[in-house]
Design a protein around this motif. Sequence first.
Motif, short mmCIF file in Angstrom:
data_model
loop_
_atom_site.label_atom_id
_atom_site.label_comp_id
_atom_site.label_asym_id
_atom_site.label_seq_id
_atom_site.Cartn_x
_atom_site.Cartn_y
_atom_site.Cartn_z
N LEU A 217 -0.16 -2.67 -8.74
CA LEU A 217 -1.49 -2.97 -8.48
C LEU A 217 -2.06 -4.31 -8.82
O LEU A 217 -2.64 -4.91 -7.94
N HIS B 119 0.91 -1.42 -0.06
CA HIS B 119 0.06 -0.12 0.01
C HIS B 119 0.84 1.21 0.11
O HIS B 119 0.75 2.40 -0.74
N ILE C 74 -13.70 -1.96 -7.69
CA ILE C 74 -12.53 -1.02 -7.95
C ILE C 74 -11.37 -1.17 -8.67
O ILE C 74 -10.62 -0.15 -9.39
N GLY C 75 -11.09 -2.41 -8.69
CA GLY C 75 -9.82 -2.90 -9.36
C GLY C 75 -10.10 -2.53 -10.95
O GLY C 75 -9.26 -2.02 -11.74
N ALA D 130 -9.68 1.11 -11.76
CA ALA D 130 -8.54 1.62 -11.73
C ALA D 130 -7.72 1.04 -13.01
O ALA D 130 -7.06 1.79 -13.65
N ARG E 210 -10.04 3.23 0.29
CA ARG E 210 -9.94 1.70 0.41
C ARG E 210 -9.11 1.34 1.39
O ARG E 210 -9.11 0.19 1.93
N ILE E 211 -7.73 1.69 1.14
CA ILE E 211 -6.59 1.20 1.63
C ILE E 211 -6.94 1.65 3.33
O ILE E 211 -6.55 0.54 3.95
N MET F 178 -13.68 -4.71 -3.97
CA MET F 178 -12.55 -4.68 -4.47
C MET F 178 -12.43 -5.02 -6.03
O MET F 178 -11.74 -4.55 -7.03
N TYR G 266 1.83 6.89 -6.67
CA TYR G 266 0.67 7.70 -7.03
C TYR G 266 0.88 9.07 -6.93
O TYR G 266 0.90 9.87 -7.59
N LEU H 182 -8.98 5.08 -4.08
CA LEU H 182 -8.00 4.10 -3.57
C LEU H 182 -7.35 4.55 -2.28
O LEU H 182 -7.23 3.51 -1.53
N THR H 183 -7.35 5.75 -1.77
CA THR H 183 -7.01 5.95 -0.39
C THR H 183 -7.90 5.51 0.36
O THR H 183 -7.55 4.89 1.56
N ILE I 189 -9.66 8.96 -8.67
CA ILE I 189 -9.29 7.65 -8.45
C ILE I 189 -8.34 7.57 -7.04
O ILE I 189 -8.57 6.37 -6.43
#
Length: 163
Positions: A66, A33, A105-106, A109, A145-146, A102, A40, A142-143, A138
């Motif tokens: 990723l 991550h 989201i994947g 992305a 989600r992490i 995920m 990023y 992603l942030t 995006i």
Amino acid sequence: MPAVARLSRPSARGDGLRVEYHAGLVDELRAEHEGLLVLYDAIGRAMGQNRWPEVSAQLRKLRGMLTSHLLKERVSLYCYLQRVIPEDDDMHALFLGFKIEMGAIGKIAFNFVDRHAASEVFDDPARQAAFREQYASIGQVLTDRIVREEAQLYPMYQARSSA
């Protein structure tokens, strides 16, 4: 050394190979991550300085990182949790929600990265502007989600026996 899914032999019940617990997995996923976020940010700096060929090259690198990270999560984390968390446990629904989310989201992305991986895409100022806007969105997804994975999903990953 990166985690590789630890598989046990088939059981006497004939239910196939099983992904086993790996004590260092969560630390590896957290480190990945961090690497994804660093990359990023590097893309954002290159974009801010209008270094578009570098943006494209870094996007290709991001895609590789990723892909590797999501594959490790899917095989080592999700397969293990699927096996050890009983379906009637509240954590099972939470875990499945993460897994399904995920996947979506994947796809978003990867589509974003793939649309912008060729440097000639950025020859057009309108595309540069669209990329800047999409990049911020995006990044936020992603942030978020992490943060949620590390706070809610990763604590579920513990050594346990399956039922």
